[in-house]
Every structure is written in C-alpha cells, then in structure tokens.
Design a protein around this motif. Structure first.
Motif, PDB file in Angstrom:
ATOM      1  N   VAL A 138       0.842  -1.201   0.000  1.00  0.00           N
ATOM      2  CA  VAL A 138       0.000   0.000   0.000  1.00  0.00           C
ATOM      3  C   VAL A 138       0.875   1.247   0.000  1.00  0.00           C
ATOM      4  CG1 VAL A 138      -1.688   1.332   1.311  1.00  0.00           C
ATOM      5  CG2 VAL A 138      -1.910  -1.157   1.164  1.00  0.00           C
ATOM      6  N   GLN A 139       0.482   2.226  -0.809  1.00  0.00           N
ATOM      7  CA  GLN A 139       1.265   3.450  -0.915  1.00  0.00           C
ATOM      8  C   GLN A 139       0.494   4.669  -0.427  1.00  0.00           C
ATOM      9  OE1 GLN A 139       4.625   3.649  -1.819  1.00  0.00           O
ATOM     10  NE2 GLN A 139       4.195   1.500  -1.405  1.00  0.00           N
ATOM     11  N   THR A 140       1.167   5.505   0.360  1.00  0.00           N
ATOM     12  CA  THR A 140       0.556   6.755   0.839  1.00  0.00           C
ATOM     13  C   THR A 140       1.283   7.970   0.267  1.00  0.00           C
ATOM     14  OG1 THR A 140       1.940   6.694   2.825  1.00  0.00           O
ATOM     15  CG2 THR A 140      -0.258   5.707   2.977  1.00  0.00           C
ATOM     16  N   GLY A 141       2.396   7.731  -0.431  1.00  0.00           N
ATOM     17  CA  GLY A 141       3.151   8.820  -1.050  1.00  0.00           C
ATOM     18  C   GLY A 141       3.132   8.703  -2.556  1.00  0.00           C
ATOM     19  N   GLU A 142       3.909   9.564  -3.226  1.00  0.00           N
ATOM     20  CA  GLU A 142       3.947   9.536  -4.684  1.00  0.00           C
ATOM     21  C   GLU A 142       4.558   8.226  -5.182  1.00  0.00           C
ATOM     22  OE1 GLU A 142       6.375  12.839  -5.945  1.00  0.00           O
ATOM     23  OE2 GLU A 142       8.169  11.591  -6.021  1.00  0.00           O
ATOM     24  N   CYS A 143       4.202   7.872  -6.409  1.00  0.00           N
ATOM     25  CA  CYS A 143       4.717   6.651  -7.025  1.00  0.00           C
ATOM     26  C   CYS A 143       5.348   6.983  -8.373  1.00  0.00           C
ATOM     27  CB  CYS A 143       3.595   5.631  -7.227  1.00  0.00           C
ATOM     28  SG  CYS A 143       2.934   4.940  -5.701  1.00  0.00           S
ATOM     29  N   ARG A 144       6.276   6.129  -8.791  1.00  0.00           N
ATOM     30  CA  ARG A 144       6.923   6.261 -10.082  1.00  0.00           C
ATOM     31  C   ARG A 144       6.629   5.013 -10.917  1.00  0.00           C
ATOM     32  NH1 ARG A 144      10.961  10.221 -10.364  1.00  0.00           N
ATOM     33  NH2 ARG A 144      11.133  11.387  -8.397  1.00  0.00           N
ATOM     34  N   LEU A 145       6.193   5.222 -12.131  1.00  0.00           N
ATOM     35  CA  LEU A 145       5.879   4.109 -13.027  1.00  0.00           C
ATOM     36  C   LEU A 145       6.878   4.103 -14.169  1.00  0.00           C
ATOM     37  CD1 LEU A 145       3.020   5.336 -11.806  1.00  0.00           C
ATOM     38  CD2 LEU A 145       2.093   3.478 -13.171  1.00  0.00           C
ATOM     39  N   ARG A 146       7.477   2.952 -14.417  1.00  0.00           N
ATOM     40  CA  ARG A 146       8.519   2.846 -15.425  1.00  0.00           C
ATOM     41  C   ARG A 146       8.195   1.758 -16.440  1.00  0.00           C
ATOM     42  NH1 ARG A 146      13.225   2.621 -10.824  1.00  0.00           N
ATOM     43  NH2 ARG A 146      13.017   4.790 -10.101  1.00  0.00           N
ATOM     44  N   MET A 147       8.516   2.060 -17.682  1.00  0.00           N
ATOM     45  CA  MET A 147       8.337   1.089 -18.754  1.00  0.00           C
ATOM     46  C   MET A 147       9.533   1.144 -19.690  1.00  0.00           C
ATOM     47  SD  MET A 147       5.688   1.117 -21.949  1.00  0.00           S
ATOM     48  CE  MET A 147       6.020   0.063 -23.373  1.00  0.00           C
ATOM     49  N   GLU A 148       9.938  -0.012 -20.174  1.00  0.00           N
ATOM     50  CA  GLU A 148      10.988  -0.088 -21.183  1.00  0.00           C
ATOM     51  C   GLU A 148      10.431  -0.797 -22.415  1.00  0.00           C
ATOM     52  OE1 GLU A 148      14.785  -1.435 -20.057  1.00  0.00           O
ATOM     53  OE2 GLU A 148      14.926  -0.161 -18.276  1.00  0.00           O
ATOM     54  N   LEU A 149      10.814  -0.298 -23.573  1.00  0.00           N
ATOM     55  CA  LEU A 149      10.356  -0.864 -24.847  1.00  0.00           C
ATOM     56  C   LEU A 149      11.552  -1.446 -25.578  1.00  0.00           C
ATOM     57  CD1 LEU A 149       8.209  -1.326 -27.009  1.00  0.00           C
ATOM     58  CD2 LEU A 149       8.593   1.015 -27.813  1.00  0.00           C
ATOM     59  N   ALA A 150      11.625  -2.763 -25.632  1.00  0.00           N
ATOM     60  CA  ALA A 150      12.748  -3.427 -26.287  1.00  0.00           C
ATOM     61  C   ALA A 150      12.760  -3.113 -27.784  1.00  0.00           C
ATOM     62  CB  ALA A 150      12.669  -4.939 -26.072  1.00  0.00           C
ATOM     63  N   GLU A 151      13.961  -2.902 -28.318  1.00  0.00           N
ATOM     64  CA  GLU A 151      14.085  -2.521 -29.726  1.00  0.00           C
ATOM     65  C   GLU A 151      13.542  -3.598 -30.657  1.00  0.00           C
ATOM     66  OE1 GLU A 151      17.526  -1.080 -32.910  1.00  0.00           O
ATOM     67  OE2 GLU A 151      18.019  -1.402 -30.786  1.00  0.00           O
ATOM     68  N   THR A 154       2.327  -6.492 -26.001  1.00  0.00           N
ATOM     69  CA  THR A 154       2.092  -6.331 -24.570  1.00  0.00           C
ATOM     70  C   THR A 154       3.050  -5.285 -24.020  1.00  0.00           C
ATOM     71  OG1 THR A 154       3.641  -8.113 -24.023  1.00  0.00           O
ATOM     72  CG2 THR A 154       1.312  -8.716 -24.313  1.00  0.00           C
ATOM     73  N   ALA A 155       2.722  -4.764 -22.858  1.00  0.00           N
ATOM     74  CA  ALA A 155       3.578  -3.786 -22.190  1.00  0.00           C
ATOM     75  C   ALA A 155       3.597  -4.093 -20.698  1.00  0.00           C
ATOM     76  CB  ALA A 155       3.063  -2.369 -22.432  1.00  0.00           C
ATOM     77  N   ASP A 156       4.760  -3.949 -20.106  1.00  0.00           N
ATOM     78  CA  ASP A 156       4.935  -4.225 -18.684  1.00  0.00           C
ATOM     79  C   ASP A 156       5.389  -2.946 -17.990  1.00  0.00           C
ATOM     80  OD1 ASP A 156       5.194  -5.483 -16.254  1.00  0.00           O
ATOM     81  OD2 ASP A 156       7.202  -6.247 -16.668  1.00  0.00           O
ATOM     82  N   VAL A 157       4.577  -2.435 -17.073  1.00  0.00           N
ATOM     83  CA  VAL A 157       4.894  -1.211 -16.342  1.00  0.00           C
ATOM     84  C   VAL A 157       5.160  -1.563 -14.883  1.00  0.00           C
ATOM     85  CG1 VAL A 157       4.098   1.082 -15.671  1.00  0.00           C
ATOM     86  CG2 VAL A 157       3.427   0.128 -17.894  1.00  0.00           C
ATOM     87  N   GLN A 158       6.316  -1.159 -14.393  1.00  0.00           N
ATOM     88  CA  GLN A 158       6.687  -1.421 -13.006  1.00  0.00           C
ATOM     89  C   GLN A 158       6.395  -0.189 -12.146  1.00  0.00           C
ATOM     90  OE1 GLN A 158       7.826  -4.521 -11.921  1.00  0.00           O
ATOM     91  NE2 GLN A 158       7.265  -5.071 -14.029  1.00  0.00           N
ATOM     92  N   VAL A 159       5.924  -0.420 -10.919  1.00  0.00           N
ATOM     93  CA  VAL A 159       5.561   0.663 -10.012  1.00  0.00           C
ATOM     94  C   VAL A 159       6.544   0.689  -8.848  1.00  0.00           C
ATOM     95  CG1 VAL A 159       3.730   1.682  -8.616  1.00  0.00           C
ATOM     96  CG2 VAL A 159       3.137   0.300 -10.622  1.00  0.00           C
ATOM     97  N   PHE A 160       7.063   1.883  -8.523  1.00  0.00           N
ATOM     98  CA  PHE A 160       8.036   2.057  -7.445  1.00  0.00           C
ATOM     99  C   PHE A 160       7.564   3.134  -6.476  1.00  0.00           C
ATOM    100  CE2 PHE A 160      10.216   0.335 -11.059  1.00  0.00           C
ATOM    101  CZ  PHE A 160      11.125  -0.570 -10.544  1.00  0.00           C
ATOM    102  N   ASP A 161       7.987   3.036  -5.212  1.00  0.00           N
ATOM    103  CA  ASP A 161       7.606   4.043  -4.223  1.00  0.00           C
ATOM    104  C   ASP A 161       8.655   5.144  -4.162  1.00  0.00           C
ATOM    105  OD1 ASP A 161       9.768   3.023  -2.828  1.00  0.00           O
ATOM    106  OD2 ASP A 161       8.567   2.027  -1.292  1.00  0.00           O
ATOM    107  N   GLU A 162       8.508   6.043  -3.187  1.00  0.00           N
ATOM    108  CA  GLU A 162       9.416   7.184  -3.054  1.00  0.00           C
ATOM    109  C   GLU A 162      10.846   6.752  -2.758  1.00  0.00           C
ATOM    110  OE1 GLU A 162       6.861  10.783  -1.207  1.00  0.00           O
ATOM    111  OE2 GLU A 162       6.824   8.945   0.005  1.00  0.00           O
ATOM    112  N   ASN A 163      11.020   5.562  -2.205  1.00  0.00           N
ATOM    113  CA  ASN A 163      12.349   5.042  -1.885  1.00  0.00           C
ATOM    114  C   ASN A 163      12.906   4.139  -2.970  1.00  0.00           C
ATOM    115  OD1 ASN A 163      12.350   6.312   0.722  1.00  0.00           O
ATOM    116  ND2 ASN A 163      10.956   4.691   1.430  1.00  0.00           N
TER     117      ASN A 163
END
Length: 211
Positions: free
Chosen positions: A146-159, A178-187
């Motif tokens: 569970v997140q209470t702060g901002e989140c960062r979402l990252r995606m990479e697109l293979a060539e 398909t696309a895979d997006v990873q979610v990260f917290d403030e840390n």
C-alpha cells in the motif's frame, strides 16, 4: 451546455498535442540538418536521444502540461514525466487528493491510468506518419504494498519488439503487443506492476492528391 464545453476542450487539447509533436519534429529536422552540414549522420533513434539530452526538462514539462489538459480523464492528476528516452519512460504520480482513496492511499485506478499514459506516450515516440491508434484490450495488475506517497511508473520498450510491431503496421496496418509497467515508491522500492495488452492501428498519411 456541458457537452459543448467538453467538445471544445477536447478539440483544443488535440490541437495542442499536434502542435507539440510538430514542434518536436521541426526541432529534430533542424538539428539533423545542422549535423549533416558538419558531416555527422545519426540514426533516427540516436537523433531522438540527442534531442532529449539537449532539452529534457523543457520537453518533459511540455508533455506533463499537455497530459493535464489534453486527456479529460487524467486532468488534474498532476502526472509528471521525469524520464523519457527512445526506449524508456518514467512517470511520477503525486500523492494529491484526486489520486488517493478514502484511506488516503494511492488509488488503484489512478495507478492504472498513469500506466496507460506511460505506455501510450512511449509508443507515440515511434508513431508512423498518419493516424496512429493505441487501444488497451486487457489489463492485469498486482500491487503488493500500500502506498501513501507519490509513485513512479517505469516502462521499457525493447528494440526488437518495437521493430516487429512497426513492421506489422507497415504490412498489415495493425499489430498486437504487450507492455509491462513497473511501479516504485518514493524510496525506489518495487511495489507493484501492470501488464497491458495493446492493439495498434495505423492509417498512412496521404502523400499527395490524385489528379
């Protein structure tokens, strides 16, 4: 009255989005010409990366501003593009009231919306000339913290994936991927992931008028 206002807003938003893309293309063309005049030739991917290095903050700010007014459903979310390369993107979703649930935790729907925007923005960097459409046909997600702060979402697109899809679009005018997006917290700790199935369509721009 509300419908008329929404139609006008969406029309202005589309105009802004097109203007930003045209300005980016003009900047690329100008930089390419200057480099070639000096005997330097770069691939399209290298040129895009170089332009990003020249003015990343400006382009990120412009895209973030466009996100907040062009997309009606994400208006006010405050999505911010913190990284955008030819093969990767990172979007920050702030912990503002609109993005939180009643327990003041990051809302799953807000995370999914941000993930969709990240995927579409990264693919639009490789959009062929003409009408390019990206539809999400399926979403699967897993949030294990569970997140209470901002989140960062990252995606990479293979060539290799990108080239297969673009080849399909040239040959058949449509493709699926398909696309895979990873979610990260403030840390910068992984807290979730979103998998999307996409359907892409392309209608080439007319190169001229038939006499």
């Amino acid at each position: 009255m509300n419908q008329q206002w929404l139609t006008i807003l969406m029309s202005k938003g589309i105009e802004l989005e097109q203007s930003l893309r045209q300005q980016l293309q003009q900047a690329k063309d100008g930089l390419k010409t200057q480099l070639e005049d000096r005997g330097i030739r770069l691939s399209a991917a290298d040129l895009a990366a170089l332009l990003e290095e020249v003015s990343p903050k400006v382009s990120h700010a412009a895209l973030g501003y466009a996100l907040d007014i062009v997309r009606p459903f994400s208006a006010g979310m405050g999505l911010r593009i913190s990284r955008l390369k030819d093969t990767q993107i990172e979007i920050v979703i702030p912990a503002r009231t609109r993005n939180m649930n009643e327990l003041k935790q990051m809302h799953e729907g807000a995370l999914l919306s941000a993930a969709i925007e990240a995927v579409k923005i990264l693919w639009m960097r490789h959009a062929p000339l003409g009408n390019f459409e990206i539809a999400v046909t399926r979403i699967e997600s897993e949030f294990f913290k569970v997140q209470t702060g901002e989140c960062r979402l990252r995606m990479e697109l293979a060539e290799n994936i990108r080239e297969v899809v673009l080849a399909d679009l040239r040959d058949r005018r449509e493709s699926a991927t398909t696309a895979d997006v990873q979610v990260f917290d403030e840390n910068d700790q992984a807290v979730g992931s979103v998998q999307l199935q996409l359907k892409l369509k392309h209608t080439p721009a007319l190169s001229g008028h038939v006499e």
